[in-house]
Design an enzyme around this catalytic site. Structure first.
Site, PDB file in Angstrom:
ATOM      1  CE1 TYR A  14     -33.236  42.435  40.198  1.00  0.00           C
ATOM      2  CE2 TYR A  14     -34.565  40.457  40.477  1.00  0.00           C
ATOM      3  CZ  TYR A  14     -34.022  41.616  40.997  1.00  0.00           C
ATOM      4  OH  TYR A  14     -34.249  41.952  42.308  1.00  0.00           O
ATOM      5  CB  SER A  20     -33.807  38.871  44.079  1.00  0.00           C
ATOM      6  OG  SER A  20     -35.146  38.618  43.689  1.00  0.00           O
TER       7      SER A  20
END
Ligand code: NAP
Length: 248
Positions: A157, A143
């Site tokens: 995350y 990501s």
């Protein structure tokens, strides 16, 4: 020759779009899911309509026995394994680190880090030429959060995706001499259900509008890069972290 891939979290979002696109190229696709069998079955239908073969494969990537069984199922059904798309991942509701409890942190790292490592390990065991494999390709779905840090939203995350980037860098060096290319794709704000699972269904649309390209990305736009990395067109690409983030 038909090539075979296991896509973790292949049942929805970016995983489904990747499965569908690989179907148009005639691949056989193991469509892994954790809970939603109906979504996995719908993805299987889409792959078959596109011209490929597919199979729903149940399993939690954070569970070692599940991971081994997932790979066994794909190899036994399709007779070979050429690639892994290490895509399954979760977010959790936005909050500062100071408010995160242990259960949330544990699950985040179990799924996004341990899950990615276990799946990459199984792929390495089965595809490495020094272990009797025929070589292959691994694409890790990281990501843009790995380089942005996601402050006040989810630094857990973001850190888990940093680990996925580092896995990619190390494993590319480890497996290059053993016939396996390893790369990562780092999506930005992509319009999938993951944002709703973090409590912000409008997040991709709202923040996507602030990116240089002025909109969120689509799952099929990420799938194009993943499928390119899986293909022979990317035969000299390994250890790359490729942003698909609209300039974010
Ligand atoms: P999504 O739409 O929420 O889909 C998640 C998929 O992962 C589903 O197929 C889900 O299956 C599966 N999954 C979740 N937990 C799992 C587990 N423990 N074991 C196996 N499968 C599991 O997510 P997405 O947006 O497509 O995201 C895919 C990947 O891209 C993730 O790694 C995510 O971090 C990354 N990413 C997404 C974005 C974005 O903006 N969408 C941006 C950057 C990176 P079930 O439905 O059965 O649970």
């Amino acid at each position: 020759m038909t090539r075979t891939v296991l896509i973790t979290g292949g049942s929805r979002g970016i995983g489904r779009a990747t499965a569908r696109l690989l179907g148009t190229r005639g691949w056989s696709v193991g469509v892994n899911y954790a809970q939603n069998l109906a979504a996995a079955q719908e993805t299987v239908v889409e792959v078959e309509r596109a011209g490929g073969c597919a199979l729903p494969v149940a399993g939690d990537v954070a569970n070692e026995a599940d991971v081994i069984a997932m790979f066994d199922t794909v190899e036994q059904t399709f007779g070979r394994l050429d690639a892994l798309v290490n895509n399954a991942g979760i977010v959790a509701p936005s909050m500062p680190l100071a408010d995160m409890d242990l259960a949330r942190l544990t699950r985040m790292f179990d799924v996004n880090v341990l899950g990615a490592y276990l799946c990459a390990r199984e792929a390495a065991r089965r595809m490495s030429t020094d272990r009797g494999g025929a070589g292959g390709v691994i694409v890790n779905v990281s990501s843009a959060a790995a380089r942005l840090g996601s402050p006040n939203e989810y630094v857990d995350y973001a850190g888990s995706k940093g680990a996925v980037d580092t896995l990619t860098l190390g494993l590319a060096k480890e497996l290059g001499p053993r016939g396996v290319r390893v790369n990562a794709v780092r999506p930005g704000l992509i319009d999938t259900e993951i944002h709703a699972s973090g409590g912000k269904p409008e997040r991709a649309a709202q923040l996507g509008a602030t990116t240089p390209l002025g909109r969120p990305g689509r799952a099929d736009e990420v799938a194009e890069t993943i499928v390119w990395l899986l293909s022979e067109a990317a035969s000299y690409v390994t250890g790359a972290l490729i942003d698909v983030s609209g300039g974010r």
